[in-house]
Enzyme design. Structure first.
Site, PDB file in Angstrom:
ATOM      1  N   GLU A 124      28.973  39.782  32.796  1.00 58.33           N
ATOM      2  CA  GLU A 124      30.225  39.355  32.185  1.00 58.33           C
ATOM      3  C   GLU A 124      30.804  38.154  32.908  1.00 58.33           C
ATOM      4  O   GLU A 124      30.568  37.971  34.101  1.00 58.33           O
ATOM      5  CB  GLU A 124      31.254  40.490  32.274  1.00 58.33           C
ATOM      6  N   CYS A 137      35.889  33.439  36.075  1.00 57.94           N
ATOM      7  CA  CYS A 137      35.343  34.413  37.016  1.00 57.94           C
ATOM      8  C   CYS A 137      33.880  34.647  36.620  1.00 57.94           C
ATOM      9  O   CYS A 137      33.611  35.041  35.480  1.00 57.94           O
ATOM     10  CB  CYS A 137      36.182  35.680  36.866  1.00 57.94           C
ATOM     11  N   CYS A 144      25.094  45.379  41.344  1.00 58.23           N
ATOM     12  CA  CYS A 144      25.463  45.037  42.722  1.00 58.23           C
ATOM     13  C   CYS A 144      24.931  46.127  43.644  1.00 58.23           C
ATOM     14  O   CYS A 144      24.942  47.300  43.287  1.00 58.23           O
ATOM     15  CB  CYS A 144      26.984  44.943  42.855  1.00 58.23           C
ATOM     16  N   CYS A 148      30.351  49.939  46.690  1.00 58.66           N
ATOM     17  CA  CYS A 148      31.750  50.275  46.982  1.00 58.66           C
ATOM     18  C   CYS A 148      32.211  51.327  45.950  1.00 58.66           C
ATOM     19  O   CYS A 148      32.061  51.125  44.746  1.00 58.66           O
ATOM     20  CB  CYS A 148      32.627  49.026  46.893  1.00 58.66           C
ATOM     21  N   CYS A 151      34.455  50.576  42.786  1.00 52.84           N
ATOM     22  CA  CYS A 151      34.029  49.491  41.895  1.00 52.84           C
ATOM     23  C   CYS A 151      32.986  49.993  40.907  1.00 52.84           C
ATOM     24  O   CYS A 151      31.976  50.575  41.307  1.00 52.84           O
ATOM     25  CB  CYS A 151      33.457  48.349  42.736  1.00 52.84           C
ATOM     26  N   GLY A 199      28.383  41.488  41.192  1.00 56.33           N
ATOM     27  CA  GLY A 199      27.458  41.083  42.231  1.00 56.33           C
ATOM     28  C   GLY A 199      28.120  40.646  43.522  1.00 56.33           C
ATOM     29  O   GLY A 199      29.314  40.367  43.581  1.00 56.33           O
ATOM     30  N   LEU A 257      38.441  42.871  52.134  1.00 62.25           N
ATOM     31  CA  LEU A 257      38.610  43.681  53.345  1.00 62.25           C
ATOM     32  C   LEU A 257      38.952  45.128  52.978  1.00 62.25           C
ATOM     33  O   LEU A 257      38.244  46.053  53.364  1.00 62.25           O
ATOM     34  CB  LEU A 257      39.695  43.067  54.240  1.00 62.25           C
ATOM     35  N   HIS A 258      40.035  45.312  52.292  1.00 67.33           N
ATOM     36  CA  HIS A 258      40.459  46.614  51.745  1.00 67.33           C
ATOM     37  C   HIS A 258      40.840  47.675  52.771  1.00 67.33           C
ATOM     38  O   HIS A 258      41.377  48.720  52.404  1.00 67.33           O
ATOM     39  CB  HIS A 258      39.427  47.195  50.767  1.00 67.33           C
ATOM     40  N   ASN A 336      42.307  48.794  39.852  1.00 69.12           N
ATOM     41  CA  ASN A 336      42.080  48.989  38.429  1.00 69.12           C
ATOM     42  C   ASN A 336      41.176  50.216  38.337  1.00 69.12           C
ATOM     43  O   ASN A 336      39.993  50.111  38.649  1.00 69.12           O
ATOM     44  CB  ASN A 336      41.391  47.723  37.885  1.00 69.12           C
ATOM     45  N   CYS A 379      34.238  45.664  33.947  1.00 72.05           N
ATOM     46  CA  CYS A 379      34.029  47.002  34.511  1.00 72.05           C
ATOM     47  C   CYS A 379      35.138  47.286  35.506  1.00 72.05           C
ATOM     48  O   CYS A 379      34.909  47.839  36.566  1.00 72.05           O
ATOM     49  CB  CYS A 379      32.717  47.175  35.236  1.00 72.05           C
TER      50      CYS A 379
HETATM   51  N1  SAH Z   1      31.051  41.431  45.780  1.00 69.44           N
HETATM   52  C1  SAH Z   1      32.098  40.492  45.941  1.00 69.44           C
HETATM   53  C2  SAH Z   1      32.575  39.849  44.644  1.00 69.44           C
HETATM   54  C3  SAH Z   1      32.732  40.725  43.431  1.00 69.44           C
HETATM   55  S1  SAH Z   1      34.067  41.852  43.405  1.00 69.44           S
HETATM   56  C4  SAH Z   1      33.252  41.113  46.691  1.00 69.44           C
HETATM   57  O1  SAH Z   1      33.220  42.313  46.921  1.00 69.44           O
HETATM   58  O2  SAH Z   1      34.160  40.397  47.104  1.00 69.44           O
HETATM   59  C5  SAH Z   1      35.507  40.878  43.272  1.00 69.44           C
HETATM   60  C6  SAH Z   1      36.758  41.575  43.768  1.00 69.44           C
HETATM   61  O3  SAH Z   1      37.143  42.645  42.894  1.00 69.44           O
HETATM   62  C7  SAH Z   1      36.573  42.207  45.149  1.00 69.44           C
HETATM   63  O4  SAH Z   1      37.678  41.942  45.971  1.00 69.44           O
HETATM   64  C8  SAH Z   1      36.475  43.669  44.803  1.00 69.44           C
HETATM   65  O5  SAH Z   1      36.755  44.472  45.903  1.00 69.44           O
HETATM   66  C9  SAH Z   1      37.469  43.784  43.660  1.00 69.44           C
HETATM   67  N2  SAH Z   1      37.363  45.022  42.891  1.00 69.44           N
HETATM   68  C10 SAH Z   1      36.257  45.759  42.659  1.00 69.44           C
HETATM   69  N3  SAH Z   1      36.552  46.870  41.960  1.00 69.44           N
HETATM   70  C11 SAH Z   1      37.873  46.827  41.714  1.00 69.44           C
HETATM   71  C12 SAH Z   1      38.783  47.692  41.042  1.00 69.44           C
HETATM   72  N4  SAH Z   1      38.361  48.816  40.472  1.00 69.44           N
HETATM   73  N5  SAH Z   1      40.092  47.347  41.009  1.00 69.44           N
HETATM   74  C13 SAH Z   1      40.527  46.194  41.585  1.00 69.44           C
HETATM   75  N6  SAH Z   1      39.713  45.335  42.231  1.00 69.44           N
HETATM   76  C14 SAH Z   1      38.401  45.648  42.301  1.00 69.44           C
END
Ligand code: SAH
Length: 387
Positions: A124, A137, A144, A148, A151, A199, A257-258, A336, A379
């Site tokens: 996407e 984007c 991927c 995580c 995600c 990815g 970072l999270h 999300n 997603c």
């Molecule tokens: N793999 C890379 C880029 C893709 S994800 C990365 O991790 O940075 C892009 C961003 O979306 C990242 O910051 C990721 O943590 C965030 N993301 C993934 N799932 C999400 C969700 N369910 N809600 C909000 N942000 C999310």
């Protein structure tokens, strides 16, 4: 004959017996995409044309069509001899992204495109229009491998890396649609690209760097975009961050970072078991020093998981330890929620307190807007880095 597809056992009989199997049984053929003009560097383009009997000066003409005019079909390149247009199309311009559907929201100012790749994989991209900029984007991999747990893409595992041309094709498509006025809001220019789609871009390093060069290289050999308008977002592959700092291409780096502590980050960003918070932040700091670009620290707000006031304080302390706050910017992202997950976004009051604590310590912080929520980002994870 027996085969498996997506873990499903296929019937023990030939498949070419005229019976059309439901889509779910069709084993995707994962594999390298066909070679495209945008996979090649200049010398490779010269060589590819010479095998078609075309002289080197044609390279420039074709580059201009693709990168300046955003034309993707050589059969319409009327300055090429008509006898060779089909050959060029067949040999060097295969269709890489087959449109499956577009979904729009935010008063048509956000468009999510779903693409099918040559081997059936789906990716996407999301185009977002703002008063002062247009951001795309992009995906850098199908699936991927970073796993995580919050995600959606991470749950499906990695299918394969995208090719440089598959990445560039997402950009050319969006830039072309904007230029031709096909997106609500009238004709426009693509100003920003963020690698926040499917990815982990730094796990597909060489190809992503190749695509970055093609985006930033001046026309006609590239799209002539400003590196400042491009953001590469990563879970924190430390050696690759160091390498990117040395490419001489000052793109913006975003670190997902999270969590400011290893105990929690090991759980929610599993690659943290390999490269720790302190190593990732050191690499990010170094990146900022070398490129003079402010690094973005992405922090998803997950209710009762990572949104405690102590974690805001610890995050501020970790950043401060590395010097002037001016080099970091914290971007809070409301989670999300993905289907089937028990996690949800932080309460507003908790989010406010988190922001307050960071600001009280002088950390520049914004809460990202949630463009594309109704269409599920991609997603639930595609969202732009918006300040
Ligand atoms: N793999 C890379 C880029 C893709 S994800 C990365 O991790 O940075 C892009 C961003 O979306 C990242 O910051 C990721 O943590 C965030 N993301 C993934 N799932 C999400 C969700 N369910 N809600 C909000 N942000 C999310």
């Amino acid at each position: 004959m027996s085969d498996t597809a997506g873990g499903l056992k296929l019937p023990n009989q030939p498949l070419d017996n005229g019976v059309k199997l439901p889509l779910v049984f069709e084993a995707p053929r994962r594999g390298k995409p066909p070679r495209h003009w945008a996979d090649l560097d200049h010398d490779e383009r010269v060589a590819a044309l010479s095998t078609l009997g075309l002289p080197a000066f044609r390279v420039d003409q074709i580059d201009r069509h693709l990168f300046e005019r955003l034309d993707v079909d050589p059969r319409l390149f009327t300055d090429l001899p008509s006898s060779v247009r089909d050959d060029v199309a067949a040999a060097l311009f295969p269709e890489l992204l087959h449109p499956v559907r577009d979904v729009t929201c935010d008063g048509d100012e956000t468009v999510k495109s779903l693409w099918r790749l040559h081997d059936g994989a789906l990716v996407e991209s999301v185009l977002m229009r703002y008063p002062d900029r247009n951001t795309l984007c992009v995906s850098s991999q199908a699936g991927c491998g970073m796993a995580c747990p919050f995600c959606a893409t991470g749950q499906g595992g990695l299918q394969r890396n995208l090719s440089a041309a598959e990445i560039i094709a997402q950009v050319i498509d969006a830039a072309g649609r904007l230029r031709r006025g096909e997106v609500s809001g009238g004709p426009g220019r693509l100003s920003n690209v963020v690698f926040m789609g499917m990815g982990e871009p730094l796990a597909n390093y060489r190809t992503v760097v190749r695509s970055l060069r093609m985006m930033t290289e001046p026309a006609p050999r590239g799209l002539g975009m400003s590196a400042r308008g491009i953001t590469v977002s990563t879970v924190g592959l430390v050696p690759r961050i160091e390498q990117l700092a040395g490419e001489g291409m000052p793109v913006t780096l975003a670190i997902s970072l999270h969590a400011p502590d290893d105990e929690l980050r090991d759980e929610i960003v599993p690659i943290n078991t390999r490269w720790k918070v302190s190593e990732v932040l050191d690499a990010a700091w170094h990146y900022a020093e070398v490129t003079r670009r402010r690094v973005s620290i992405e922090y998803i707000m997950i209710r009762d998981i990572n949104d405690q006031p102590e974690r805001a304080d610890l995050l501020a302390a970790e950043l401060k330890r590395r010097g002037d706050f001016g080099w970091f910017h914290v971007n809070l992202i409301p989670l999300n929620p993905t289907p089937g997950s028990v996690w949800t976004a932080s309460r507003r009051s908790v989010e406010k307190e988190f922001v307050r604590r960071l600001e009280a310590r002088g950390v520049p912080v914004t809460v990202r807007d949630t463009r594309g929520r109704e269409i599920d980002g991609a997603c639930g994870q595609l969202a732009a880095l918006e300040r």
